[in-house]
Write an enzyme that holds these catalytic residues in place. Structure first.
Site, PDB file in Angstrom:
ATOM      1  N   HIS A 129      71.451  51.810 -51.607  1.00  0.00           N
ATOM      2  CA  HIS A 129      70.561  53.017 -51.588  1.00  0.00           C
ATOM      3  C   HIS A 129      71.209  54.109 -52.367  1.00  0.00           C
ATOM      4  CE1 HIS A 129      67.208  55.232 -50.944  1.00  0.00           C
ATOM      5  NE2 HIS A 129      67.003  55.282 -49.598  1.00  0.00           N
ATOM      6  N   CYS A 262      69.370  58.985 -42.849  1.00  0.00           N
ATOM      7  CA  CYS A 262      68.477  59.092 -44.161  1.00  0.00           C
ATOM      8  C   CYS A 262      66.966  58.984 -43.896  1.00  0.00           C
ATOM      9  CB  CYS A 262      68.902  57.729 -44.770  1.00  0.00           C
ATOM     10  SG  CYS A 262      68.500  56.206 -43.807  1.00  0.00           S
TER      11      CYS A 262
HETATM   12  N1  NVA Z   1      68.076  50.886 -44.214  1.00  0.00           N
HETATM   13  C1  NVA Z   1      66.847  51.357 -44.166  1.00  0.00           C
HETATM   14  C2  NVA Z   1      66.726  52.748 -45.109  1.00  0.00           C
HETATM   15  C3  NVA Z   1      65.295  53.136 -45.152  1.00  0.00           C
HETATM   16  C4  NVA Z   1      65.121  54.576 -46.139  1.00  0.00           C
HETATM   17  C5  NVA Z   1      65.806  50.314 -44.963  1.00  0.00           C
HETATM   18  O1  NVA Z   1      66.166  49.771 -45.911  1.00  0.00           O
HETATM   19  O2  NVA Z   1      64.756  50.088 -44.271  1.00  0.00           O
END
Ligand code: NVA
Length: 304
Positions: A129, A262
């Site tokens: 991400h 996040c």
């Molecule tokens: N680790 C989480 C982040 C969401 C912004 C997901 O992938 O769902």
């Protein structure tokens, strides 16, 4: 900066990351200077998974740069099913100047970049991400005068968010501690990359299952224990992760001054409501910085 795509943190070097952080902060300070940066340009945004911050911050961010954002949800079916990802990439490249993609598989990101002829931005996949990590380092740079001296810890499930954070930390020379339950650590390949980047940058990198080994930290980060697309038994996960909740006691034990998330936050699971709502939380500062960080990426990819 010669950057063809923004796909994964480990494809960036220290100078590129620092330049993107500086540009994000400049765009945030002086948005009018960039109001025409994407004039006449269109960005196609593919979303295979739900999104609030990423969708809105890209759409409004692109608008602030004078560009046009097009949202593509699931109306054309699952990516790669109605037509190949490679054909999707080639078609979008006929019209769009860049592709933003939130996908289930990192392989889709790589295929879009390989087969399209325009820059691709990874807006979250199963492995990375990077937009979030860049925004988080903008936030850290705003909160601490010397980024290279920051000590950052992530507590919880090793996932796309922790992968991107630890790789970016390792490249930047930021000390990073990853605390996660046994069996929920990072993939070996990502771990090895973090170890070798840390060795090269001189950063300390610790992976532990024991929260007592957290040590002194400046900032503590957490994310959901179950990511989008994870196949998990919720009751088992809640029991396994309970000792890894980030709360006031954890902050005090580490001497940390800020807590990061996040979002979306699962309150009373990975973080307590009182801590998330406290003055220590920079979750909304990071949410805003998503837009400035992504705009820095767009300006870098789409302008000379
Ligand atoms: N680790 C989480 C982040 C969401 C912004 C997901 O992938 O769902």
């Amino acid at each position: 900066m010669n950057l063809p795509h923004f796909l994964a943190d480990d494809q960036l070097n220290k100078e590129q990351i620092l330049d993107l952080i500086a540009l994000a902060r400049d765009i945030k300070q002086q948005p009018k200077n960039y109001a025409q940066a994407l004039a006449g340009k269109s960005v196609a945004m593919i979303f295979e998974k739900p999104s609030l911050r990423t969708h809105v911050s890209f759409d409004i961010g692109i608008n602030k740069l004078g560009g046009h954002a097009l949202y593509l949800g699931q109306q054309n079916g699952k990516l790669g099913e109605r037509e190949r990802v490679s054909d999707y990439a080639k078609n979008l490249s006929c019209y769009a100047d860049a592709i933003v993609a939130r996908v289930f598989s990192n392989d889709s990101i790589d295929q879009l970049a390989q087969h399209g002829s325009v820059p691709v931005i990874n807006a979250l996949c199963d492995v990375y991400h990077p937009c979030q990590a860049l925004a988080d380092f903008v936030t850290l740079a705003e909160n601490f005068s010397e980024l290279s001296k920051v000590k950052l810890a992530y507590i919880g499930d090793a996932n796309n968010v922790s992968n991107s954070l630890m790789l970016m930390a390792a490249i930047l020379g930021v000390d990073f501690t990853l605390v996660c339950p046994a069996g929920y650590g990072p993939d070996e390949q990502i771990y090895n990359k973090a170890v070798s980047f840390s060795a090269a940058s001189g950063a300390k990198f610790l992976l532990t299952h024991d929260i007592a080994e957290l040590g002194q930290q400046d900032a503590i980060y957490t994310d959901t224990w179950i990511s989008m697309g994870d196949n998990a038994n919720v009751a088992d996960i809640l029991a396994t992760f309970k000792p890894y909740q980030v709360n006031y006691q954890v902050m005090a034990a580490a001497g940390a001054s800020i807590v990061m998330h996040c979002q979306p936050a699962h309150l009373e699971e990975e973080i307590t409501t009182e801590l998330f709502d406290s003055e220590m939380s920079v979750a909304f500062q990071s949410a805003e910085n998503r837009m400035w960080a992504q705009n820095a990426v767009l300006v870098t990819l789409l302008t000379d």
